[in-house]
Motif scaffolding. Structure first.
Motif, PDB file in Angstrom:
ATOM      1  N   LYS A 121      -3.652  11.148  -4.767  1.00  0.00           N
ATOM      2  CA  LYS A 121      -3.506  10.919  -3.328  1.00  0.00           C
ATOM      3  C   LYS A 121      -4.150   9.590  -2.954  1.00  0.00           C
ATOM      4  O   LYS A 121      -5.300   9.327  -3.298  1.00  0.00           O
ATOM      5  CB  LYS A 121      -4.162  12.046  -2.533  1.00  0.00           C
ATOM      6  CG  LYS A 121      -4.017  11.898  -1.024  1.00  0.00           C
ATOM      7  CD  LYS A 121      -4.707  13.028  -0.282  1.00  0.00           C
ATOM      8  CE  LYS A 121      -4.619  12.838   1.229  1.00  0.00           C
ATOM      9  NZ  LYS A 121      -5.316  13.923   1.960  1.00  0.00           N
ATOM     10  N   VAL A 122      -3.382   8.756  -2.263  1.00  0.00           N
ATOM     11  CA  VAL A 122      -3.869   7.435  -1.842  1.00  0.00           C
ATOM     12  C   VAL A 122      -3.858   7.373  -0.323  1.00  0.00           C
ATOM     13  O   VAL A 122      -2.837   7.637   0.313  1.00  0.00           O
ATOM     14  CB  VAL A 122      -2.993   6.306  -2.420  1.00  0.00           C
ATOM     15  CG1 VAL A 122      -3.515   4.950  -1.959  1.00  0.00           C
ATOM     16  CG2 VAL A 122      -2.955   6.373  -3.943  1.00  0.00           C
ATOM     17  N   LYS A 123      -4.986   7.025   0.256  1.00  0.00           N
ATOM     18  CA  LYS A 123      -5.103   6.892   1.712  1.00  0.00           C
ATOM     19  C   LYS A 123      -5.509   5.462   2.042  1.00  0.00           C
ATOM     20  O   LYS A 123      -6.479   4.941   1.492  1.00  0.00           O
ATOM     21  CB  LYS A 123      -6.151   7.868   2.250  1.00  0.00           C
ATOM     22  CG  LYS A 123      -6.389   7.761   3.751  1.00  0.00           C
ATOM     23  CD  LYS A 123      -7.476   8.725   4.196  1.00  0.00           C
ATOM     24  CE  LYS A 123      -7.782   8.586   5.683  1.00  0.00           C
ATOM     25  NZ  LYS A 123      -8.883   9.484   6.114  1.00  0.00           N
ATOM     26  N   ILE A 124      -4.751   4.817   2.930  1.00  0.00           N
ATOM     27  CA  ILE A 124      -5.069   3.446   3.335  1.00  0.00           C
ATOM     28  C   ILE A 124      -6.283   3.462   4.256  1.00  0.00           C
ATOM     29  O   ILE A 124      -6.290   4.124   5.288  1.00  0.00           O
ATOM     30  CB  ILE A 124      -3.883   2.786   4.056  1.00  0.00           C
ATOM     31  CG1 ILE A 124      -2.641   2.765   3.149  1.00  0.00           C
ATOM     32  CG2 ILE A 124      -4.238   1.362   4.484  1.00  0.00           C
ATOM     33  CD1 ILE A 124      -1.387   2.259   3.846  1.00  0.00           C
ATOM     34  N   VAL A 125      -7.316   2.715   3.864  1.00  0.00           N
ATOM     35  CA  VAL A 125      -8.527   2.607   4.676  1.00  0.00           C
ATOM     36  C   VAL A 125      -8.521   1.309   5.480  1.00  0.00           C
ATOM     37  O   VAL A 125      -8.873   1.279   6.651  1.00  0.00           O
ATOM     38  CB  VAL A 125      -9.790   2.676   3.787  1.00  0.00           C
ATOM     39  CG1 VAL A 125     -11.049   2.482   4.630  1.00  0.00           C
ATOM     40  CG2 VAL A 125      -9.846   4.008   3.043  1.00  0.00           C
ATOM     41  N   GLU A 163       0.824  -1.212   0.000  1.00  0.00           N
ATOM     42  CA  GLU A 163       0.000   0.000   0.000  1.00  0.00           C
ATOM     43  C   GLU A 163       0.858   1.263   0.000  1.00  0.00           C
ATOM     44  O   GLU A 163       0.487   2.267  -0.617  1.00  0.00           O
ATOM     45  CB  GLU A 163      -0.952  -0.005   1.206  1.00  0.00           C
ATOM     46  CG  GLU A 163      -1.896  -1.198   1.270  1.00  0.00           C
ATOM     47  CD  GLU A 163      -2.672  -1.426  -0.014  1.00  0.00           C
ATOM     48  OE1 GLU A 163      -2.981  -0.436  -0.723  1.00  0.00           O
ATOM     49  OE2 GLU A 163      -2.958  -2.586  -0.336  1.00  0.00           O
ATOM     50  N   ILE A 203       0.925   4.594  -2.455  1.00  0.00           N
ATOM     51  CA  ILE A 203       1.012   5.979  -1.990  1.00  0.00           C
ATOM     52  C   ILE A 203       2.156   6.705  -2.690  1.00  0.00           C
ATOM     53  O   ILE A 203       2.008   7.846  -3.150  1.00  0.00           O
ATOM     54  CB  ILE A 203       1.191   6.025  -0.459  1.00  0.00           C
ATOM     55  CG1 ILE A 203      -0.080   5.518   0.236  1.00  0.00           C
ATOM     56  CG2 ILE A 203       1.537   7.431   0.015  1.00  0.00           C
ATOM     57  CD1 ILE A 203       0.046   5.390   1.744  1.00  0.00           C
ATOM     58  N   VAL A 262      -8.382   1.206  -0.242  1.00  0.00           N
ATOM     59  CA  VAL A 262      -7.733   2.510  -0.220  1.00  0.00           C
ATOM     60  C   VAL A 262      -8.696   3.559  -0.764  1.00  0.00           C
ATOM     61  O   VAL A 262      -9.641   3.234  -1.486  1.00  0.00           O
ATOM     62  CB  VAL A 262      -6.439   2.524  -1.054  1.00  0.00           C
ATOM     63  CG1 VAL A 262      -5.403   1.580  -0.458  1.00  0.00           C
ATOM     64  CG2 VAL A 262      -6.711   2.169  -2.506  1.00  0.00           C
ATOM     65  N   GLU A 263      -8.442   4.790  -0.399  1.00  0.00           N
ATOM     66  CA  GLU A 263      -9.250   5.917  -0.875  1.00  0.00           C
ATOM     67  C   GLU A 263      -8.414   6.734  -1.862  1.00  0.00           C
ATOM     68  O   GLU A 263      -7.293   7.135  -1.548  1.00  0.00           O
ATOM     69  CB  GLU A 263      -9.668   6.776   0.315  1.00  0.00           C
ATOM     70  CG  GLU A 263     -10.597   7.916  -0.017  1.00  0.00           C
ATOM     71  CD  GLU A 263     -10.982   8.693   1.226  1.00  0.00           C
ATOM     72  OE1 GLU A 263     -10.410   9.788   1.442  1.00  0.00           O
ATOM     73  OE2 GLU A 263     -11.834   8.208   1.998  1.00  0.00           O
ATOM     74  N   THR A 282      -7.858  10.025  -4.292  1.00  0.00           N
ATOM     75  CA  THR A 282      -8.240  11.423  -4.513  1.00  0.00           C
ATOM     76  C   THR A 282      -7.345  12.014  -5.595  1.00  0.00           C
ATOM     77  O   THR A 282      -6.140  12.180  -5.374  1.00  0.00           O
ATOM     78  CB  THR A 282      -8.098  12.255  -3.228  1.00  0.00           C
ATOM     79  OG1 THR A 282      -8.847  11.643  -2.170  1.00  0.00           O
ATOM     80  CG2 THR A 282      -8.609  13.672  -3.449  1.00  0.00           C
ATOM     81  N   THR A 333      -0.348   4.506 -10.523  1.00  0.00           N
ATOM     82  CA  THR A 333      -0.672   4.320  -9.108  1.00  0.00           C
ATOM     83  C   THR A 333      -0.944   2.854  -8.791  1.00  0.00           C
ATOM     84  O   THR A 333      -0.496   2.328  -7.763  1.00  0.00           O
ATOM     85  CB  THR A 333      -1.895   5.170  -8.727  1.00  0.00           C
ATOM     86  OG1 THR A 333      -1.631   6.544  -9.024  1.00  0.00           O
ATOM     87  CG2 THR A 333      -2.224   5.037  -7.251  1.00  0.00           C
TER      88      THR A 333
END
Length: 241
Positions: A67-71, A54, A58, A81-82, A84, A98
């Motif tokens: 933008k990658v956010k680990i959920v 992950e 990012i 992941v989220e 944006t 990505t």
């Protein structure tokens, strides 16, 4: 059923690789008390391999202005992941980049594990990163759709083939990028919200599209249409998220 069978097959192959690593390590180290310690560390590394996967998304996402956010981390299936987007330009290429990030990081650890086995100057115990890294790489490279989400391989295949799912996903990301850059959602090109192909309702892109349609009509003040899409979005969230 097919996804589960492939998952099991990859897991068995990973166990076989682990056994081969243990055997090769024993050729260099005859202290057999080392074996259970090696196996335990190789199993624990599965969590870290998932985390590094992950982090690869990012890193590559940052390079591609995504933008990658680990959920949620899920070593045995697709993590959540989220995404944006920071720009609406060349989103297809940016999403492919990505998506490749996690696979690239796993591949680097696979290479490290192999080097540790064949190069005497490199500590052989570093090969313990190989089984888990192979498992994560193979699992995520395979074009599969788990309950928890799509693998990187499936996302990349859809983007390369310009599938309907990919078209909807790119439309959603385009709208999100423009709104984040300051364009009011009511000024969104209506074709991006309503001129896209019809896809299955459990696809994350369809759920996001439904939310955007709700926000679009709400911003326009069309309460009846907004309520219709709001209710549909809540229904999809409850069912699939």
């Amino acid at each position: 059923m097919k996804n589960a069978a492939i998952n099991v097959l990859i897991f068995i192959l990973s166990l076989a690789i682990c056994a081969a690593c243990v055997y090769l390590c024993c050729l260099y180290n005859t202290q057999y008390v080392f074996i259970p310690f090696y196996i335990a560390c190789a199993a624990i590394f599965l969590f870290f391999a998932s985390l590094f996967h992950e982090l690869g998304h990012i890193l590559f996402g940052a390079l591609a202005k995504i933008k990658v956010k680990i959920v949620r981390l899920k070593p045995f299936s697709s993590s959540c992941v989220e995404i944006t987007p920071k720009t609406d330009k060349n989103l297809k290429r940016r999403m492919i980049c990505t998506s490749l990030g996690g696979l690239f990081v796993n591949f680097v650890f696979i290479a490290l594990g192999i080097v540790a086995l064949v190069v005497p100057e490199v500590p052989v115990y570093l090969s313990l990163v190989l089984p888990a890294s192979f498992y994560l790489f193979a699992l995520n490279a395979a074009p599969l759709n788990f309950i928890s989400g799509k693998t990187d391989g499936l996302v990349i295949c859809e983007l390369l083939s310009n599938s309907d799912n990919a078209k909807v996903m790119l439309a959603v990301l385009t709208v999100q990028a423009r709104v984040l850059s300051g364009t009011p959602i009511e000024q969104t090109d209506k074709e991006l919200l309503f001129g896209v192909p019809q896809i299955q309702e459990d696809d994350p892109a369809f759920i996001s599209l439904t939310e955007l349609r709700y926000e679009y009509f709400k911003a326009l003040g069309e309460e009846e249409q907004a309520e219709k899409y709001r209710a549909r979005f809540e229904e999809l969230k409850k069912e699939y998220m």
